[in-house]
Design an enzyme around this catalytic site. Structure first.
Site, mmCIF file in Angstrom:
data_model
loop_
_atom_site.group_PDB
_atom_site.id
_atom_site.type_symbol
_atom_site.label_atom_id
_atom_site.label_comp_id
_atom_site.label_asym_id
_atom_site.label_seq_id
_atom_site.Cartn_x
_atom_site.Cartn_y
_atom_site.Cartn_z
ATOM 1 N N LYS A 1 0.871 -1.185 0.000
ATOM 2 C CA LYS A 1 0.000 0.000 0.000
ATOM 3 C C LYS A 1 0.906 1.232 0.000
ATOM 4 O O LYS A 1 1.972 1.223 0.630
ATOM 5 C CB LYS A 1 -0.870 -0.053 1.260
ATOM 6 C CG LYS A 1 -1.942 1.027 1.348
ATOM 7 C CD LYS A 1 -2.787 0.808 2.617
ATOM 8 C CE LYS A 1 -3.869 1.846 2.774
ATOM 9 N NZ LYS A 1 -4.685 1.628 3.986
ATOM 10 N N SER B 1 -9.674 -0.770 7.389
ATOM 11 C CA SER B 1 -9.129 -0.527 6.053
ATOM 12 C C SER B 1 -8.464 -1.713 5.385
ATOM 13 O O SER B 1 -8.116 -1.634 4.202
ATOM 14 C CB SER B 1 -8.138 0.644 6.099
ATOM 15 O OG SER B 1 -8.837 1.857 6.079
ATOM 16 N N SER C 1 -9.610 1.722 3.256
ATOM 17 C CA SER C 1 -8.737 2.498 2.384
ATOM 18 C C SER C 1 -7.731 1.651 1.605
ATOM 19 O O SER C 1 -7.163 2.125 0.624
ATOM 20 C CB SER C 1 -7.962 3.522 3.213
ATOM 21 O OG SER C 1 -7.096 2.861 4.125
#
Lengths: 476, 493
Positions: free
Chosen positions: B79, B178, B154
């Site tokens: 990420k 997330s 997210s």
């Protein structure tokens, strides 16, 4: 003027003399090229985390103990949020409601009186960087070498009652802090910084008056001058029936006045909250006991001990204990030469005179305690005279040579051999029949002349007391 | 079967037996990325050249006889809030559009030590604030099951690229859900470990007391392998826990008979979609049939978790994001007359709407005069929520809930209503607020869209979670379910 009482509290920031910064392994060295002692952590780059330097915590505990504080067994860090280019995370890791130490005191002497000033708290935090503004004012550069250097903030109670007392407090505080060796306390290098809160009230009043905060005082003298100015300014306002405005002021050394920086309305809201990147600290009795072992005898106790143990006058004890290094030097000498008052005279006299002239101190001058002891023994044995000792010491101080060596090189040794001196005296008597006759005619002054002649004949190295005695004997 | 479709443990066997080189595996993966990335848009940066260099290095090491570990030669994605030295790390924010870190996140170092090969950095909601990846400062990622829908967030990029077979695994970060919510929306396995289990060093902070890194994988066995690599105390992170890490793989395949499963009523009432509830109830029945006992219980403070979370996390974020001021790195608004103007314009232009909303919320919650009523109160609520779980875990070993109240929603559907968006995380936030470990695994489908099952465990008991998750996966596999890219589907995809 006499109807008013001055109320002052001080905040002292002290850079701790740890090898590395408080939350990263960068060195804390002062004065190097800008931005050479930095890493992702102290630069506050995205994603980094702080790790507490245990040594910094120990130093803060030591500072607290030296100021007679209680150590908080449960302590934690908080974030103090504000924007400024010298603060790379835009928050300072500091302590809000659980400082390392609290509720201590410091006693000091002022005008022959002992005053006890309360210490509100001692907390640990990180230093910020330094802005360097261009001369044309068009840009500023930032040096982050200082960012993350460990600081303790020492906050006094509002117990100080005059500008002079504030200076005395700082001097006493510095003396103690230097004893603990947690900091080098150099105000000119910024390793000791001081802000002051000051207010005025009518004598007998228990409520505090509106305060102002005074910053940017770069020496103890400036603290006193700045506060004196502010006392007068506030009293004048009150006399005119005006109110004091709560504000932060800057002491301007050049114009010798205080200048407003910001009002109460412009004051920051620091939005303190617990630092989530560090776990709370449990400062157990074990840590406190460990640190206690490193707590040296402090100036006040040492002074009292010197008076009792060495029979020194108060004044001597006060001067000798003004630094830990001087006191140690004195005591090391007394171990080898157990005549405390003689040692004291030399340490406070010749030794200090030479050091002051050369700008040296007990850490970096060349005369070691054993050197002074050796010289004092020679003096005691009569091998050198008091006058010679001063010359020999000067040479020892400048060259680092020992007394024996100086004496040998310069042929300075005092002649104290009875037989040798008798021979010299007989020569003098033979060559000076006039003065000898005068002496025998009870003109006592003639004896001095004859001693002088013996000294002259030996280029000053004859033991004058012995010459004197031999002359009297032979002229009976 | 194409190489890019292999799970970690499958690819590992081929590499270990020298049947496939890590370069061959990588080339297949890169071709797949080339093929579907136009639809998925899961990567902010693809590190093809870097990956090729790393894969070749790995092959040379294998040639020299170096031991092949479970992740040696396996491609993965990070990420984009985890720092990678000399590789762009943006947090999907314009304010960090040019930020190249000079150091690696601890998790990245650990994976590279194992010989894993970084393929790219994945898209996310800006600074991990969001539940749909629509808050990215660059572009939205699409859900491979239906590109008209969101992948969740997210960590939407990480979940989507794993679901779309672009990489065998990715790391995500989870602050309020997330990892788990996008895993649920994308039909993959996503685990948020116990707070303190994985080093946060190099994870760009959103809310420091909640952030935790974890894996997104195609099955539970793979999840255990990645957990083995990233867990364990790190001296660079003071909040990482000195708790021993077991071999998580050893929990896979163990029977679950006798493990007590807690069912909390609150998780079946708070705005949950009926079909989702039915599927989750079926999954629970399946676990029951495997011999797990069922314990009905209550977690009474559950409904307070969301409001408390939206005080604590923005408060920390307002402080964590204050450093993006245009002075040292990242975006700076150049045309300013003063320092204050530089700050204001840099931050006004550099941050997106949601990030600014949360900075304002958090700044307010910490303000003098409001601190006690907001931040402090929220922290007290947090303690109550945690004690709910503590009490529940006296009666059970894991708690099983839906991961999210719905399946993936349509892109654009909730962007204008932040509160609706926040409600996506109603089942994951209480777990985050308590620091507990939890996994989301696929447990069924509604009209071709995956539904996630959340399994919550005791602190540092990720092993039992994986044991239960693996048993469920074995009993109800969805191996043949593959995302179809909806109307974007073309030959071979």
């Amino acid at each position: 003027m006499d109807k008013y009482e001055v109320v002052i509290g001080l905040e002292v920031h002290l850079e701790l003399r740890t090898e590395t910064k408080i939350f990263c392994p960068c060195p804390t060295t002062f004065g190097d090229e800008p931005n050479t002692h930095v890493c992702p952590v102290c630069l506050g780059l995205p994603g980094v985390l702080p790790v507490l330097n245990k040594r910094a915590l120990e130093f803060a505990v030591l500072t607290g103990l030296a100021l007679n504080c209680d150590i908080n067994s449960h302590s934690k860090f908080d974030r103090k949020n504000y924007f400024y280019p010298d603060l790379p995370k835009a928050y300072q890791i500091s302590q809000y409601d659980f400082p390392v130490a609290k509720q201590g005191h410091l006693s000091m002497q002022t005008n022959g009186e002992t005053r006890v000033i309360g210490i509100n708290r001692v907390h640990l935090e990180e230093d910020a960087g330094k802005l360097i503004h261009s001369e044309d004012g068009l840009y500023s550069l930032v040096d982050y070498n200082r960012t993350g250097v460990p600081l303790v903030e020492i906050v006094s109670e509002p117990d100080i009652r005059s500008a002079e007392e504030a200076r005395v407090f700082l001097e006493a505080l510095k003396r103690i802090l230097l004893y603990t060796r947690v900091s080098d306390c150099k105000m000119e290098e910024g390793s000791l910084r001081c802000d002051a809160n000051i207010s005025i009230r009518l004598k007998g009043e228990t409520e505090l008056g509106t305060k102002t905060e005074l910053k940017n005082m770069n020496s103890f003298k400036a603290v006193q001058k700045g506060l004196e100015f502010e006392v007068e300014r506030q009293i004048e306002r009150l006399e005119r029936g005006e109110r004091i405005i709560q504000e932060t002021l800057r002491w301007d050394e050049g114009s010798a006045e205080t200048i407003s920086m910001r009002s109460k309305e412009e004051a920051h809201d620091y939005r303190y909250f617990p630092e989530p990147d560090l776990v709370p600290m449990e400062i157990g009795t074990q840590i406190v006991e460990e640190v206690k072992k490193r707590l040296p005898e402090l100036p006040q106790e040492k002074k009292e001990r010197f008076v009792i143990q060495y029979g020194l006058p108060e004044y001597d004890a006060e001067v000798l204990t003004s630094t830990r290094e001087m006191a140690d030097f004195f005591e090391d000498c007394v171990k080898g030469f157990p005549e405390p008052k003689i040692v004291s005279n030399w340490v406070m006299g010749e030794m200090s005179r030479h050091m002051n002239a050369a700008g040296l101190d007990f850490c970096n001058n060349k005369v070691l305690p054993e050197h002074l002891v050796e010289m004092l023994e020679m003096l005691q044995q009569g091998r050198i005279s008091g006058k010679m000792a001063k010359d020999i010491f000067a040479e020892m101080f400048s060259s680092g040579k020992k007394a024996e060596q100086v004496v040998a090189e310069k042929g300075l040794e005092q002649i104290s051999d009875q037989g040798v001196l008798e021979g010299i005296v007989e020569e003098v008597i033979k060559n000076n029949p006039g003065p000898v006759a005068d002496y025998r005619a009870k003109k006592k002054k003639a004896l001095g002349y004859l001693v002088g002649q013996a000294m002259k004949a030996t280029r000053g190295s004859a033991n004058p007391q012995m010459v004197n005695a031999i002359l009297r004997d032979k002229l009976k | 079967m194409n190489l890019y479709q292999l799970k970690i443990h499958e690819a590992h066997e081929l590499i270990r037996d020298r049947k496939v080189s890590s370069e061959e595996l990588l080339l297949s993966v890169l071709a797949r990325v080339e093929d579907v990335e136009g639809i998925v848009q899961g990567f902010v940066t693809v590190t093809g050249d870097y990956a090729l260099k790393k894969a070749r290095e790995t092959d040379q090491k294998i040639d020299r006889g170096q031991k092949v570990g479970p992740l040696t030669g396996i491609p993965f994605a990070l990420k984009d809030n985890m720092c990678s030295k000399d590789i762009l790390t943006t947090c999907s924010s314009k304010i960090l559009k040019n930020f190249v870190p000079p150091y690696n996140a601890e998790v990245f170092d650990r994976l590279e030590e194992q010989g894993a090969v970084l393929v790219g950095k994945t898209n996310m909601d800006e600074f991990a604030m969001g539940s749909s990846t629509e808050n990215s400062g660059y572009f939205s990622t699409r859900n491979p099951w239906d590109p008209a829908r969101v992948p969740g967030g997210s960590s939407g990029g990480s979940a989507a690229v794993v679901a779309a077979d672009e990489v065998p695994f990715a790391l995500g970060s989870d602050t309020g859900g997330s990892i788990r919510q996008p895993a649920s929306y994308c039909g993959v396995v996503g685990m948020k470990p116990t707070y303190g289990r994985v080093s946060r060093y190099g994870l760009i902070a959103f809310a420091s007391s909640l952030d935790q890194i974890g894996p997104l994988t195609r099955d539970v066995r793979d999840c255990a392998l990645v957990m083995n690599a990233i867990c364990g105390q790190d001296p660079k992170d003071s909040t990482s826990a000195p708790v021993e890490v077991p071999d998580y793989s050893s929990f896979i395949g163990k029977p679950v008979k006798g493990i007590r499963m807690g069912i909390a009523e609150e998780y079946f009432s708070l705005g949950i979609n009926d079909e989702v509830r039915k599927i989750v109830e079926k999954a629970i029945a399946r676990l029951d049939s495997l011999g797990m006992g069922k314990v009905e219980l209550s977690l009474p403070h559950t409904s307070y978790a969301l409001p408390a979370y939206y005080l604590v996390s923005p408060a920390e974020a307002s402080s964590n994001l204050a450093r993006y001021d245009g002075i040292r790195y990242g975006f700076r608004y150049e045309d300013s007359e003063s320092l204050l103007e530089t700050y204001k314009k840099t931050r006004s232009v550099g941050f997106g709407t949601e990030v600014k909303r949360r900075i304002m919320l958090g700044t307010y919650a910490l303000s003098s005069g409001y601190y006690d009523a907001y931040y402090l109160k929220a922290q007290k609520v947090r303690t109550l929520i945690k004690s709910d779980f503590d009490q529940a875990f006296e009666k059970c070993d894991v708690i099983v809930t839906p991961t999210a109240p719905t399946v993936s929603f349509r892109t654009g559907e909730k962007v204008r209503d932040p509160l609706q968006m926040y409600l996506n995380d109603v089942f994951t936030i209480p777990v985050s607020m308590s620091g507990l470990p939890a996994i989301s695994i696929p447990c069924g489908f509604i009209k071709g869209l995956p539904v996630g099952l959340q399994i919550i465990g005791k602190p540092f008991d990720e092993g039992t979670i994986l044991q239960v998750a693996a048993a469920f996966e074995e009993s109800m596999p969805f191996e043949d379910m593959k995302p179809g890219f909806g109307s974007y589907a073309k030959g071979g995809a």
